[in-house]
Each structure stands twice: as structure tokens, then as C-alpha cells.
Design a protein around this motif. Sequence first.
Motif, PDB file in Angstrom:
ATOM      1  N   GLY A   1       0.823  -1.196   0.000  1.00 55.49           N
ATOM      2  CA  GLY A   1       0.000   0.000   0.000  1.00 55.49           C
ATOM      3  C   GLY A   1       0.861   1.251   0.000  1.00 55.49           C
ATOM      4  N   VAL A   2       0.265   2.391  -0.389  1.00 60.24           N
ATOM      5  CA  VAL A   2       1.041   3.620  -0.575  1.00 60.24           C
ATOM      6  C   VAL A   2       1.698   4.077   0.717  1.00 60.24           C
ATOM      7  N   ASN A   3       1.096   3.769   1.854  1.00 61.19           N
ATOM      8  CA  ASN A   3       1.670   4.148   3.153  1.00 61.19           C
ATOM      9  C   ASN A   3       2.274   2.936   3.868  1.00 61.19           C
ATOM     10  N   GLY A   4       2.748   1.967   3.095  1.00 60.62           N
ATOM     11  CA  GLY A   4       3.216   0.711   3.669  1.00 60.62           C
ATOM     12  C   GLY A   4       4.623   0.713   4.200  1.00 60.62           C
TER      13      GLY A   4
ATOM     14  N   CYS B   1       4.332 -10.285   0.495  1.00 62.86           N
ATOM     15  CA  CYS B   1       2.976 -10.777   0.742  1.00 62.86           C
ATOM     16  C   CYS B   1       2.733 -11.066   2.215  1.00 62.86           C
ATOM     17  N   ARG B   2       3.784 -11.398   2.956  1.00 66.08           N
ATOM     18  CA  ARG B   2       3.654 -11.756   4.373  1.00 66.08           C
ATOM     19  C   ARG B   2       3.925 -10.566   5.299  1.00 66.08           C
ATOM     20  N   HIS B   3       4.136  -9.397   4.731  1.00 69.32           N
ATOM     21  CA  HIS B   3       4.448  -8.205   5.520  1.00 69.32           C
ATOM     22  C   HIS B   3       3.189  -7.684   6.214  1.00 69.32           C
ATOM     23  N   PRO B   4       3.279  -7.212   7.463  1.00 70.15           N
ATOM     24  CA  PRO B   4       2.098  -6.689   8.174  1.00 70.15           C
ATOM     25  C   PRO B   4       1.384  -5.565   7.424  1.00 70.15           C
ATOM     26  N   SER B   5       2.117  -4.718   6.706  1.00 72.65           N
ATOM     27  CA  SER B   5       1.474  -3.645   5.948  1.00 72.65           C
ATOM     28  C   SER B   5       0.576  -4.200   4.852  1.00 72.65           C
ATOM     29  N   THR B   6       0.981  -5.327   4.258  1.00 70.58           N
ATOM     30  CA  THR B   6       0.150  -5.958   3.231  1.00 70.58           C
ATOM     31  C   THR B   6      -1.143  -6.482   3.834  1.00 70.58           C
ATOM     32  N   ALA B   7      -1.050  -7.110   4.999  1.00 68.58           N
ATOM     33  CA  ALA B   7      -2.256  -7.607   5.667  1.00 68.58           C
ATOM     34  C   ALA B   7      -3.224  -6.465   5.940  1.00 68.58           C
TER      35      ALA B   7
END
Length: 312
Positions: free
Chosen positions: A199-202, A289-295
Motif C-alpha cells: 500500500g502507498v503508506n506501507g 505478501c507476508r508483511h504486516p502492511s500488506t495484511a
Amino acid sequence: MDPTLRALNRFGLGARRGERRTIGDPRQWLRAQLDGGAPSLAPPSGVTPDAIGDALRAIRMAGQGDEQQRRQARRRVVEMSQAEVHAALTARVMSERPFVERLVAFWSNHFCVSTGSKIIVAPLAGSYERDVIRAHVLGRFEDMVLASAKHPAMLVYLDNFQSVGPNSRGATAGPRNNGQRRGLNENYARELLELHTLGVNGGYTQQDVQELAKVLTGWSINGLGGPGARPQRANQPRRGRGQAPRRNDGPIEFAFQDLLHEPGSKTVLNQRYNEAGIEEGERVIRALCRHPSTAQFVATKLVTHFVSDEPP
């Protein structure tokens, strides 16, 4: 809102005449939609991988021909694209699993390719939705991301098939274009971080975009030319582990081209990745894909789509 209408309209594709009365438990109806595996869809008649490859090569060759040849080549590609659209919309309207079709539409939007951006993308988009979105819509998110990253429609749409590592063998020995060598293309790396995963703020930086773009150099295609591609000779051996032979005929399909891959280690999100060919990119994508920001990003987008414009 009535729970049954909420299930049909917000999670499905709208209530058919009389359908509301046939549903006893709307929650159970939705859960049952997920049974039966991924919703497969056969390609339209005549739209085969070889036919698509022939049509796209004809488009490129037509640029050297007369106006009639160009119109005929474009018409064939447009016909294929229209056949794919008709088949997909028919399947969606006639489906007995509208919740799954709604998920297919959601993920097709999330990992979108534009048929209007490049004529080359148009006949590949149907295969993209069948083989990337439908095949993984009930499976693992990271498998869908990896399939998207390797599909010719995405590689062409965001120009990664033309990306060349600045220090790769292809950059130092390849042909020049108007006096300039082809270089690194950041389009797909940026979209992968900004729109597909974190995401843009990831929490990524421009340096992460550049490093990820280097990781993904060599992720290219066969059958359409481009840097590093050559006609495939009969009985020509494969070059390097995991690398498909470069060729300019047959289906348009993914090929890892080590000739274009940036050598050396790279660092993405403070994680160092040693040079490992195609596996290097696969490892980075799985980590994203496993990064908290992705979740957070993906879950928020799902809730916004299905529940509320302002997710609780």
C-alpha cells in the motif's frame, strides 16, 4: 437491510427474480459459494496461446507493411479481446456462485491490467483473468501475486519485460536504441509495492522501488522479441538453471532471462537478498505478501469493498 438481500446484493451480483425466497440461511448460502474449487473458464474458440502469439507478432510486423496489413492485424487482436470479454461476462452472469464471481472481479481490479493501454495487452487479458485470478481466487494470496508477476499481460502492461539490469551482461553487450542502452524500468516494482502488496503508506522508499526493480530484471517473456530475445533454433539447449530458452515464436509466455538480470545482492525493506536468479524475485515477493502492511492494506480494501466505504 434484510440479511438475504445483503448477501445477494453486497456479496453477490444482485438478486435474480424470486431468488430471495429460495435462500433459507444467507450466511450458509455465502459459505456454500466457496465449495467446489476455483471457478474454471475455458478460452473462447480459436483463442489459443499459439493464435495469440501469431496475432501479436503480426501486429509488430504490420508496422513495416501497408495500411491494410496494419488494419487486418489490429482487427484480429480486437476480435480475440472481444471474444474473451464476452466469454467472461457470460460466465459471470450465468454463474450459480455469484459471491465467487464477485471475488474474481475484486482481485481482477486489485491486480489490474489495462487492455486500452497497449494493443499487445488486449488479447492476453482473458488468459490473465483465467490463469491468474480465477485459478487462485480461493487459494493463497501470495500464489496469486506470483502468478500475476509472471504473466505476460502484467509483464507487458508495466514494461518489466523490457527492464534491463544496469550492470547485467545484456546491458553491457546489448544493442543501443537511438544511441542509448535500454535500462532499468521501475513501473512494475512500484505498482507491486504501492497497489498489490504494502500500500502507498506501507513503509517503502524510493530506494526500495529501485532495488526491487533490480531484483525483477530478467523476468521477461518469450515469443514477442524485446531485449535478450533471439530466434530459438531446433535442439538448442536451455541456458542456465530455471531459464527458458529465448525465442521469438510460439505462445507468449514467461521466461527468466539471466542475461538481463542485475548481478549482486539487493536490499528491499532492510532485508538483504543474495543473487539467486529467478528465486531471488520469488523470495522478495513472498516476503512482501507476508508483511504486516500488506495484511492491513488488503484486509482494509476487502472490508471497504464488501462492508462499508468507511471500514469500522
